[in-house]
Design an enzyme around this catalytic site. Structure first.
Site, PDB file in Angstrom:
ATOM      1  CG  ASP A 108       7.179 -45.628 -20.221  1.00  0.00           C
ATOM      2  OD1 ASP A 108       5.975 -45.359 -20.137  1.00  0.00           O
ATOM      3  OD2 ASP A 108       8.072 -44.859 -19.803  1.00  0.00           O
TER       4      ASP A 108
ATOM      5  CE1 TYR B  95       8.528 -39.067 -17.455  1.00  0.00           C
ATOM      6  CE2 TYR B  95       6.901 -38.658 -19.167  1.00  0.00           C
ATOM      7  CZ  TYR B  95       7.441 -39.481 -18.202  1.00  0.00           C
ATOM      8  OH  TYR B  95       6.905 -40.719 -17.998  1.00  0.00           O
TER       9      TYR B  95
ATOM     10  CG  HIS C 286       2.443 -48.654 -19.737  1.00  0.00           C
ATOM     11  ND1 HIS C 286       2.740 -48.161 -20.987  1.00  0.00           N
ATOM     12  CD2 HIS C 286       3.407 -48.179 -18.917  1.00  0.00           C
ATOM     13  CE1 HIS C 286       3.830 -47.411 -20.912  1.00  0.00           C
ATOM     14  NE2 HIS C 286       4.264 -47.410 -19.670  1.00  0.00           N
TER      15      HIS C 286
END
Ligand SMILES: *[C@@H]1O[C@H](CO)[C@@H](O)[C@H](O)[C@H]1NC(C)=O
Length: 461
Positions: A225, A371, A428
């Site tokens: 990630d 982000y 994930h």
């Protein structure tokens, strides 16, 4: 008009990959300031001490948390016959809230989290929290350091079950791993930046400085990630320090990826082996899946503080927001289940421990800001995915990971791609879901990196 003009479109289509792969110059290596200050105000003289740290949720925090959980307003019922398609199913949420309030043993879990030695040290104005595990080295075994980095909405907790495998001593290996597992700045118990601009490259600098603080100027790195992007940037900008790079989520925003993806939608075999084609194609399926599942990303990349206010105030809201990702990112199909399939391979305690890493230090807002810092003109224009890195690289792609990057693209970014393992299982949160398989692959990678280094050292003599 010459009929030869008709040949122009197909020729240019054929030429584009050649241009991108062989002719287009790589972007320049960015200049990084190793001492950029992320704390509040002007840079201050700071200590380079490394102090032991123990996680304490805090009596007041626990009492307040339980009150908030008990006092939540009634949830809105899910629509009939709906699982997780509209988001976290509120019937399932009732069960989780009850468990968190009545059964989650805060004292026990604190003890569990503190089973590994943890520390804090100040880097560039930020107090960075990390786990450090130095296994005793039996005779004949070399201890080698590895930096492990988590992502969002994870934490150092993702690695707990993998740690015993990763640090195991084996007859098959002449080394033992020493692990450094930091919380990203603004995540868990690491301090958040007070200033704008702490993007994945800048975090890579912080992590590099942390490794130097601990006395490591050469080390292995691993990440998934955000951890994958940050470690990839680290390998790109500090190739002489990184002995090998392992990632369970290779990722590429380069035009090479887009062009090959498109070409592959016409001739999948050009790009990807038959048995892996469904991980990329049909493209329409993948694009619509991304549209359905990346709303959070757009919000966090633009207005993290707004939704963050709600999440930081409501533990049931925070739980729903984070665990929805643990459901869908583990298996797409879990969206159809009323309980989100959360306990398919995770326990309630494991997932709540991870949520406590956000609730207790109030780190959800600052975690989401990453982000926003990534999707900036400044960071994007560095085009780090287009700068090849010579660091020996090993990728591990789980079957249910959100994206799949074919070897042809991996080799462009990582010309020293030692192995790209594809797994027929796993999602994930791989280290948490399948800690043994994850760890074995990481150890396999380090073993190969070391063999390569020995071989190269010999040929240099
Ligand atoms: C890559 O690694 C996997 C897992 O260790 C192994 O099974 C496979 O043979 C390796 N492939 C190559 C080409 O070395």
């Amino acid at each position: 008009m010459s009929k030869y003009l008709l040949l122009l479109p197909p020729l240019s289509v054929a030429f584009l990959p050649i241009y991108l792969l062989y002719l287009k110059p790589a972007p320049p290596m960015p200049n990084v300031d190793l001492n950029r200050w992320w704390g509040s105000g002007a840079p201050k003289p700071s200590s380079s001490d490394v102090k032991p740290y123990t996680v304490k949720f805090g009596e007041t925090v626990i009492k307040d948390l339980k009150e908030r959980l008990k006092k939540h307003r009634p949830f809105t019922s899910p629509l009939e016959d709906v699982g997780f398609e509209y988001g976290f199913n509120s019937k399932a949420l009732d069960t989780w809230v009850k468990y968190w309030t009545e059964q989650y043993d805060f004292a026990e879990r604190e003890k569990f989290i503190n089973q590994y030695p943890q520390y804090k040290t100040q880097i560039q104005g930020l107090d960075i929290h990390f786990i450090r595990i130095t296994p005793p080295a039996p005779p004949g075994k070399e201890v080698v350091p590895m930096l492990l980095l988590h992502g969002w909405p994870g934490s150092v907790r993702e690695f707990y079950e993998a740690i015993p495998y990763l640090t195991a001593v084996s007859e098959d290996r002449d080394f033992v791993l020493e692990l450094i597992i930091p919380s990203l700045p603004g995540y868990g118990f690491s301090e958040a930046a007070a200033k704008q601009g702490l993007d994945p490259l800048q975090i890579a600098v912080v992590m590099r400085n942390l490794m130097h603080r601990l006395g490591f100027d050469k080390y292995y790195i691993q990440g998934g990630d955000w951890g994958a992007i940050i470690t990839s940037n680290l390998a790109t900008v500090f190739p002489e320090e990184v002995l090998g790079y392992h990632t369970n989520m290779p990722f590429s925003l380069s035009p090479v990826m887009s062009v090959f993806q498109l070409l592959g939608s016409i001739y999948p075999r050009m790009i990807v082996a038959d048995h892996l084609a469904s991980r990329m194609y049909p493209m329409s399926g993948h694009v619509s899946y991304l549209l359905e599942e990346t709303g959070y990303l757009h919000i966090q990349a633009t207005k993290p503080d707004t939704v963050g206010t709600a999440l930081q105030d409501s533990p049931s809201g925070l739980l729903a927001y984070i665990l929805e990702k643990f459901s869908t990112w583990t298996r797409k199909e879990h969206r159809a289940l009323a309980d989100g399939g959360l306990e398919f391979r995770f326990t309630k305690d494991q997932l709540l421990d991870n949520i406590m890493m956000y609730w207790s230090p109030r780190s959800i807002v600052t975690s989401m800001r990453l982000y926003s810092e990534c999707f900036t003109k400044n960071y994007m224009s560095l085009k780090l995915d287009e700068i090849p890195t010579p660091v020996p690289t090993w990728t591990l792609q789980a079957k249910h990971e959100l994206s799949y990057v074919p070897d042809i693209v991996l080799k462009y970014k990582y010309p020293n791609l030692v192995n790209s393992t594809t797994m027929e299982d796993g999602g994930h949160f791989l280290a948490l879901e399948l800690p043994q398989q994850f760890s074995e692959n990481v150890l396999e990678a380090v073993k190969s990196f070391r063999q390569l280094q020995k071989k190269n050292a010999k040929t240099e003599l």
